[in-house]
Design a protein around this motif. Structure first.
Motif, short mmCIF file in Angstrom:
data_model
loop_
_atom_site.label_atom_id
_atom_site.label_comp_id
_atom_site.label_asym_id
_atom_site.label_seq_id
_atom_site.Cartn_x
_atom_site.Cartn_y
_atom_site.Cartn_z
N UNK A 123 25.93 28.32 -15.16
CA UNK A 123 26.35 28.32 -13.57
C UNK A 123 25.43 27.20 -13.00
N UNK A 124 25.98 26.16 -12.31
CA UNK A 124 25.10 25.25 -11.69
C UNK A 124 24.52 25.83 -10.68
N UNK A 125 23.35 25.27 -10.21
CA UNK A 125 22.74 25.76 -8.84
C UNK A 125 23.53 25.13 -7.90
N UNK A 126 23.14 25.93 -6.64
CA UNK A 126 24.20 25.52 -5.42
C UNK A 126 23.68 23.91 -5.03
N UNK A 127 22.59 23.82 -5.05
CA UNK A 127 22.09 22.16 -4.36
C UNK A 127 22.83 21.13 -5.71
N UNK A 128 22.66 21.59 -6.89
CA UNK A 128 23.29 20.65 -7.73
C UNK A 128 24.78 20.70 -7.77
N UNK A 129 25.48 21.57 -7.55
CA UNK A 129 26.95 21.62 -7.35
C UNK A 129 27.32 20.90 -6.20
N UNK A 130 26.41 21.12 -5.06
CA UNK A 130 26.81 20.36 -3.73
C UNK A 130 26.78 18.82 -4.04
N UNK A 131 25.49 18.48 -4.53
CA UNK A 131 25.12 16.96 -4.77
C UNK A 131 26.45 16.41 -5.97
N UNK A 132 27.03 17.05 -6.65
CA UNK A 132 27.87 16.70 -7.64
C UNK A 132 29.29 16.35 -6.78
N UNK A 133 29.60 17.29 -5.95
CA UNK A 133 30.77 17.30 -5.16
C UNK A 133 30.59 16.23 -4.32
N UNK A 134 29.52 15.84 -3.63
CA UNK A 134 29.11 15.11 -2.45
C UNK A 134 29.35 13.47 -3.31
N UNK A 135 28.90 13.34 -4.35
CA UNK A 135 29.13 12.20 -5.02
C UNK A 135 30.43 11.77 -5.38
N UNK A 136 31.39 12.68 -5.35
CA UNK A 136 32.79 12.58 -5.78
C UNK A 136 33.74 12.37 -4.48
N UNK A 137 33.08 13.01 -3.33
CA UNK A 137 33.99 13.31 -2.13
C UNK A 137 34.34 11.96 -1.43
N UNK A 138 35.40 12.12 -0.87
CA UNK A 138 35.83 10.72 -0.30
C UNK A 138 35.69 11.33 1.31
N UNK A 139 34.67 10.37 1.96
CA UNK A 139 34.12 10.49 3.22
C UNK A 139 34.72 9.76 4.48
N UNK A 140 35.80 9.16 4.10
CA UNK A 140 36.64 8.12 4.97
C UNK A 140 36.99 8.74 6.28
N UNK A 141 37.25 9.98 6.24
CA UNK A 141 37.53 10.78 7.51
C UNK A 141 36.65 10.93 8.57
N UNK A 142 35.24 10.89 7.85
CA UNK A 142 34.43 11.08 8.81
C UNK A 142 33.64 9.33 9.56
N UNK A 143 34.28 8.46 9.27
CA UNK A 143 33.95 7.19 9.79
C UNK A 143 34.01 7.21 11.36
N UNK A 144 35.03 7.88 11.95
CA UNK A 144 35.02 7.88 13.33
C UNK A 144 33.77 8.73 13.90
N UNK A 145 33.46 9.84 13.27
CA UNK A 145 32.36 10.73 13.69
C UNK A 145 31.20 9.85 13.35
N UNK A 146 30.99 9.07 12.66
CA UNK A 146 29.73 7.87 12.40
C UNK A 146 29.58 7.18 13.71
N UNK A 147 30.58 6.57 14.33
CA UNK A 147 30.80 5.70 15.15
C UNK A 147 30.62 6.34 16.64
N UNK A 148 31.02 7.60 16.71
CA UNK A 148 30.74 8.63 18.03
C UNK A 148 29.40 8.68 18.15
N UNK A 149 28.64 9.21 16.91
CA UNK A 149 27.13 9.08 16.75
C UNK A 149 26.25 8.02 17.38
N UNK A 150 26.75 6.98 16.92
CA UNK A 150 25.89 5.90 17.11
C UNK A 150 26.11 5.48 18.67
N UNK A 151 27.19 5.42 19.11
CA UNK A 151 27.37 5.32 20.58
C UNK A 151 26.71 6.27 21.33
N UNK A 152 26.22 7.49 21.09
CA UNK A 152 25.60 8.41 21.78
C UNK A 152 24.01 8.07 22.22
#
Length: 152
Positions: A123-152
């Motif tokens: 069993x992977x630890x929760x943090x280890x598992x989340x880190x592995x998922x994050x390394x493979x995850x496509x975050x392109x859908x979050x680009x607009x959120x990044x721009x929104x935060x930067x404008x605030x």
């Protein structure tokens, strides 16, 4: 047999998507109409019956009916139907609706962990598992959120 075949991610995704996307459409309607009912904070274990990482169709359907009834009671059937139609139209424009509209933190990640724990002995630890998922995850859908935060 390989772990990839045993896990059957596409089968897991397809089955959960079929049930969770309509539930989250109801949650979106309830949120938009300010319906006084728990939505995302509703306890996930109330929606599954075993350790497969798959939600129970019957339990999800029951929850959908509860949320729908609360929304209709709150604003009436006509206003509910209008809002539901808007939400459905919005959701239909997205190819991967489950990953965009279903809560990853409160629903998808826990269901994924349940499935992994059921299928593999180490069993992977929760943090280890989340880190592995994050390394493979496509975050392109979050680009607009990044721009929104930067404008605030």
């Amino acid at each position: 047999m390989s772990l990839k075949k045993i896990f059957d991610f596409e089968g897991w995704r397809s089955s959960n998507s079929k049930h969770l996307v309509p539930l989250f459409a109801e949650y979106a309607v309830a949120q938009k109409l300010s319906t006084p009912i728990k939505t995302i904070k509703y306890s996930l274990p109330k929606l599954y019956e075993d350790n497969t990482g798959l939600v129970s169709p019957n339990l999800v359907l029951k929850r959908i009916e509860q949320v729908r009834s609360a929304s209709i009671k709150h604003v009436g059937e006509q206003k509910y139907n209008e809002q539901l139609q808007e939400i459905i139209e919005l959701m239909e424009t997205t190819e991967c609706r489950m990953l965009k509209y279903v809560s990853g933190k409160d629903y998808l990640m826990p269901l994924l962990m349940i499935r992994i724990r059921e299928l593999i002995s180490s069993q992977p630890s929760k943090i280890n598992f989340r880190q592995r998922i994050a390394m493979k995850c496509d975050i392109s859908m979050l680009q607009s959120a990044k721009q929104h935060v930067l404008k605030a």
